[in-house]
Design an enzyme around this catalytic site. Structure first.
Site, PDB file in Angstrom:
ATOM      1  N   ARG A  45       1.000  -1.195   0.231  1.00 25.14           N
ATOM      2  CA  ARG A  45       0.003   0.111   0.103  1.00 25.14           C
ATOM      3  C   ARG A  45       0.912   1.248   0.105  1.00 25.14           C
ATOM      4  O   ARG A  45       0.599   2.391   0.523  1.00 25.14           O
ATOM      5  CB  ARG A  45      -0.766  -0.114   1.142  1.00 25.14           C
ATOM      6  N   TYR A  62     -15.181 -10.804   1.073  1.00 30.98           N
ATOM      7  CA  TYR A  62     -15.817  -9.422   0.989  1.00 30.98           C
ATOM      8  C   TYR A  62     -17.050  -9.630   0.093  1.00 30.98           C
ATOM      9  O   TYR A  62     -18.059  -8.945   0.198  1.00 30.98           O
ATOM     10  CB  TYR A  62     -14.975  -8.305   0.082  1.00 30.98           C
ATOM     11  N   ARG A 116      -3.435   7.271   0.770  1.00 29.45           N
ATOM     12  CA  ARG A 116      -3.848   8.467   1.629  1.00 29.45           C
ATOM     13  C   ARG A 116      -2.654   9.154   2.543  1.00 29.45           C
ATOM     14  O   ARG A 116      -2.775  10.340   2.954  1.00 29.45           O
ATOM     15  CB  ARG A 116      -4.963   8.382   2.405  1.00 29.45           C
ATOM     16  N   ASP A 167      -7.136  -2.445  -7.039  1.00 29.03           N
ATOM     17  CA  ASP A 167      -7.679  -2.977  -5.586  1.00 29.03           C
ATOM     18  C   ASP A 167      -8.003  -4.263  -6.065  1.00 29.03           C
ATOM     19  O   ASP A 167      -8.311  -4.614  -6.875  1.00 29.03           O
ATOM     20  CB  ASP A 167      -9.069  -2.249  -5.204  1.00 29.03           C
ATOM     21  N   ARG A 195      -6.581  11.935  -5.847  1.00 32.75           N
ATOM     22  CA  ARG A 195      -8.000  11.253  -5.479  1.00 32.75           C
ATOM     23  C   ARG A 195      -9.092  12.233  -5.338  1.00 32.75           C
ATOM     24  O   ARG A 195      -9.965  11.860  -5.778  1.00 32.75           O
ATOM     25  CB  ARG A 195      -7.599  10.526  -3.916  1.00 32.75           C
TER      26      ARG A 195
HETATM   27  O1  CP3 Z   1      -0.238  -1.386  -2.238  1.00 36.23           O
HETATM   28  C1  CP3 Z   1      -0.484  -0.302  -3.188  1.00 36.23           C
HETATM   29  O2  CP3 Z   1       0.013   0.909  -3.000  1.00 36.23           O
HETATM   30  C2  CP3 Z   1      -1.226  -0.505  -4.417  1.00 36.23           C
HETATM   31  C3  CP3 Z   1      -2.751  -0.387  -3.987  1.00 36.23           C
HETATM   32  C4  CP3 Z   1      -3.648  -1.476  -3.173  1.00 36.23           C
HETATM   33  C5  CP3 Z   1      -4.938  -0.723  -2.802  1.00 36.23           C
HETATM   34  N1  CP3 Z   1      -5.510  -1.903  -2.452  1.00 36.23           N
HETATM   35  C6  CP3 Z   1      -5.327   0.670  -2.935  1.00 36.23           C
HETATM   36  C7  CP3 Z   1      -6.494   0.951  -1.982  1.00 36.23           C
HETATM   37  C8  CP3 Z   1      -3.509  -2.525  -3.076  1.00 36.23           C
HETATM   38  C9  CP3 Z   1      -2.340  -3.604  -3.325  1.00 36.23           C
HETATM   39  C10 CP3 Z   1      -4.530  -2.984  -2.416  1.00 36.23           C
HETATM   40  C11 CP3 Z   1      -4.890  -4.454  -1.819  1.00 36.23           C
HETATM   41  C12 CP3 Z   1      -6.317  -4.457  -0.855  1.00 36.23           C
HETATM   42  N2  CP3 Z   1      -7.449  -4.096  -1.024  1.00 36.23           N
HETATM   43  C13 CP3 Z   1      -6.298  -5.682   0.168  1.00 36.23           C
HETATM   44  C14 CP3 Z   1      -5.160  -6.558   0.412  1.00 36.23           C
HETATM   45  C15 CP3 Z   1      -4.252  -5.847   1.288  1.00 36.23           C
HETATM   46  C16 CP3 Z   1      -4.418  -5.516   2.706  1.00 36.23           C
HETATM   47  O3  CP3 Z   1      -4.405  -4.508   2.727  1.00 36.23           O
HETATM   48  O4  CP3 Z   1      -5.104  -6.385   3.534  1.00 36.23           O
HETATM   49  C17 CP3 Z   1      -7.518  -5.344   0.742  1.00 36.23           C
HETATM   50  C18 CP3 Z   1      -7.906  -6.200   1.643  1.00 36.23           C
HETATM   51  C19 CP3 Z   1      -8.475  -4.503  -0.135  1.00 36.23           C
HETATM   52  C20 CP3 Z   1      -9.554  -3.934  -0.010  1.00 36.23           C
HETATM   53  C21 CP3 Z   1      -9.869  -2.775   0.437  1.00 36.23           C
HETATM   54  N3  CP3 Z   1      -9.842  -1.548  -0.315  1.00 36.23           N
HETATM   55  C22 CP3 Z   1     -10.095  -2.266   1.756  1.00 36.23           C
HETATM   56  C23 CP3 Z   1     -10.735  -2.952   2.904  1.00 36.23           C
HETATM   57  C24 CP3 Z   1     -10.023  -0.873   1.519  1.00 36.23           C
HETATM   58  C25 CP3 Z   1     -10.663   0.129   2.716  1.00 36.23           C
HETATM   59  C26 CP3 Z   1      -9.506   0.502   3.496  1.00 36.23           C
HETATM   60  C27 CP3 Z   1      -8.947   1.713   3.407  1.00 36.23           C
HETATM   61  O5  CP3 Z   1      -7.538   1.745   3.449  1.00 36.23           O
HETATM   62  O6  CP3 Z   1      -9.421   2.695   3.003  1.00 36.23           O
HETATM   63  C28 CP3 Z   1      -9.799  -0.600   0.276  1.00 36.23           C
HETATM   64  C29 CP3 Z   1      -9.630   0.987  -0.355  1.00 36.23           C
HETATM   65  C30 CP3 Z   1      -8.362   1.246  -0.968  1.00 36.23           C
HETATM   66  N4  CP3 Z   1      -7.470   0.339  -1.658  1.00 36.23           N
HETATM   67  C31 CP3 Z   1      -7.520   2.366  -0.701  1.00 36.23           C
HETATM   68  C32 CP3 Z   1      -6.357   2.352  -1.332  1.00 36.23           C
HETATM   69  C33 CP3 Z   1      -5.218   3.532  -1.561  1.00 36.23           C
HETATM   70  C34 CP3 Z   1      -7.987   3.557  -0.028  1.00 36.23           C
HETATM   71  C35 CP3 Z   1      -8.943   4.312  -0.858  1.00 36.23           C
HETATM   72  C36 CP3 Z   1      -9.227   5.783  -0.651  1.00 36.23           C
HETATM   73  O7  CP3 Z   1      -7.969   6.297  -1.308  1.00 36.23           O
HETATM   74  O8  CP3 Z   1     -10.240   6.194  -0.393  1.00 36.23           O
END
Ligand code: CP3
Length: 356
Positions: free
Chosen positions: A36, A162, A40, A86, A49
């Site tokens: 990640r 999910y 943010r 994602d 964003r």
């Molecule tokens: O690593 C990176 O920089 C690449 C991008 C990436 C995102 N999600 C961007 C994201 C990757 C590799 C993921 C994987 C992901 N997504 C996982 C597996 C990794 C982990 O952390 O366990 C999971 C479970 C998800 C599902 C998901 N997406 C959740 C639970 C959330 C909300 C939590 C949060 O941090 O807001 C997201 C949203 C998400 N995916 C964001 C980002 C940058 C935040 C969204 C925003 O900008 O509002």
């Protein structure tokens, strides 16, 4: 094959550090990237964003997804860039409704039982994911020569959780009740995800991804037999299918919370590396896993928020214990939004200024 993945002899350039570590080489300074790493905690991400009109729109607009993937590379010079997308784009591409509520995380129109599987179809998979492949393609020309491009997907169990819970969950009660009560129906969903995820990852490689990581963020909630059936076996099958098309592409698995079962993942899944969560004891990992696979991990993401002496000594201790074999520095889970970017810069300083 993309130009960037050529070997020494072809390009007269040193091969990329991440590819060397994943090939089993022990390096004096390990490659580093962070799960990640785009997100943010970076003001430039928040800026992009704001104008993207929704999170999925950001994932599906190649120009913007490329930009946010590159932001942490420009700022910190990580050894690898991970495609910005994602894990939930796969259910979206299968026809399930997915949306991201500001401040609440992901929401999906939940599947209640196996009758709801008729709502899913893989026929439009590649059409719907085309913008992601275009992002990979753009990134493979835009990245610096020394930076490796990582593609990724969620593991079938984590994605299924999910799809059934309709979002994040504390105890996975709906998904686990389905799997325990109707294993055949649940197997149908897992098989559909194995198939879609394998095809998705193979296309990412064809578009220029040089390494793949599969995130099983919630694999730690199962007893052993169900871990084997719903986490280990589906990931191993995806690795097998990807490698039958692209035998040389390294695959990293992240079975978060697997505990002692990390040993079985390392021995049985056919992957090149496993990414350790924060709780895995390092001496155990070095003794039981590192002779079979490259290790990646496992700094607590909250130490990166806290900074200070405990943070610095924990980084040193990870380097001390895992640098004796093939190793990639990373966190034990994704970076959190509260992380001060200066702490990330400090982390890179420590890792890179201390050859071991
Ligand atoms: O690593 C990176 O920089 C690449 C991008 C990436 C995102 N999600 C961007 C994201 C990757 C590799 C993921 C994987 C992901 N997504 C996982 C597996 C990794 C982990 O952390 O366990 C999971 C479970 C998800 C599902 C998901 N997406 C959740 C639970 C959330 C909300 C939590 C949060 O941090 O807001 C997201 C949203 C998400 N995916 C964001 C980002 C940058 C935040 C969204 C925003 O900008 O509002």
């Amino acid at each position: 094959m993309s130009q960037s993945s050529r070997t020494d002899a072809e390009s007269a350039k040193p091969r990329k550090l991440l590819l060397r570590a994943l090939a089993g080489e022990r390096l004096p300074v390990p490659p580093i990237w962070l799960m990640r790493q785009a997100g943010r905690y970076l003001p430039e991400y928040r800026e992009t964003r704001k104008d993207a009109g929704g999170f999925l729109n950001l994932c599906f607009t190649p120009e913007l997804a490329t930009e946010v993937t590159l932001q942490p590379i420009r700022r910190f010079g990580f050894d690898a860039a991970i495609l910005f997308s994602d894990i939930l784009v796969v259910p979206h591409a299968l026809g399930q409704k997915v949306w991201f509520q500001e401040g609440e995380g992901p929401k999906l129109e939940a599947l209640a039982d196996s009758r709801d599987l008729t709502r899913l179809s893989p026929t439009a998979l590649h059409d719907k994911l085309e913008p992601v492949y275009e992002t990979v393609d753009r990134l493979s020309s835009a990245l610096p020569d020394e930076t490796t491009l990582i593609g990724f997907a969620g593991a079938p169990w984590t994605v299924a959780s999910y799809m059934i819970e309709g979002g994040s969950s504390k105890d996975f009660q709906k998904a686990k009740t389905w799997a325990y009560g109707d294993p055949e129906g649940f197997q149908t969903l897992i098989d559909l995800l194995v198939d879609a995820t394998s095809r998705y990852l193979i296309r990412q490689v064809q578009a220029g991804a040089e390494v793949l990581q599969i995130f099983d963020s919630w694999s730690g909630v199962w007893p052993e037999p169900q871990f084997r059936r719903w986490c280990l076996a589906p990931m191993a099958e995806i690795v097998r299918r990807v490698k039958s098309e692209h035998p040389k592409v390294p695959v990293i698995l992240f079975p978060r919370g697997a505990g002692l079962l990390y040993a079985d993942v390392a021995a049985e899944a056919g992957a090149d590396a496993v990414s350790l969560d924060t709780t895995v004891p390092l001496a155990w990992a070095a003794d039981h896993l590192q002779s079979q696979v490259t290790l990646q991990g496992n700094l607590d993401p909250i130490l990166l928020v806290a900074g200070g002496e405990t943070f610095e000594s924990s980084v040193e201790s990870i380097l001390d214990r895992l640098s004796g074999g093939p190793f990639v520095f990373n966190l034990g889970h994704g970076i959190v939004p509260q992380t001060p970017p200066e702490h990330v810069a400090k982390l890179l300083d420590i890792v890179r200024s201390r050859p071991s």
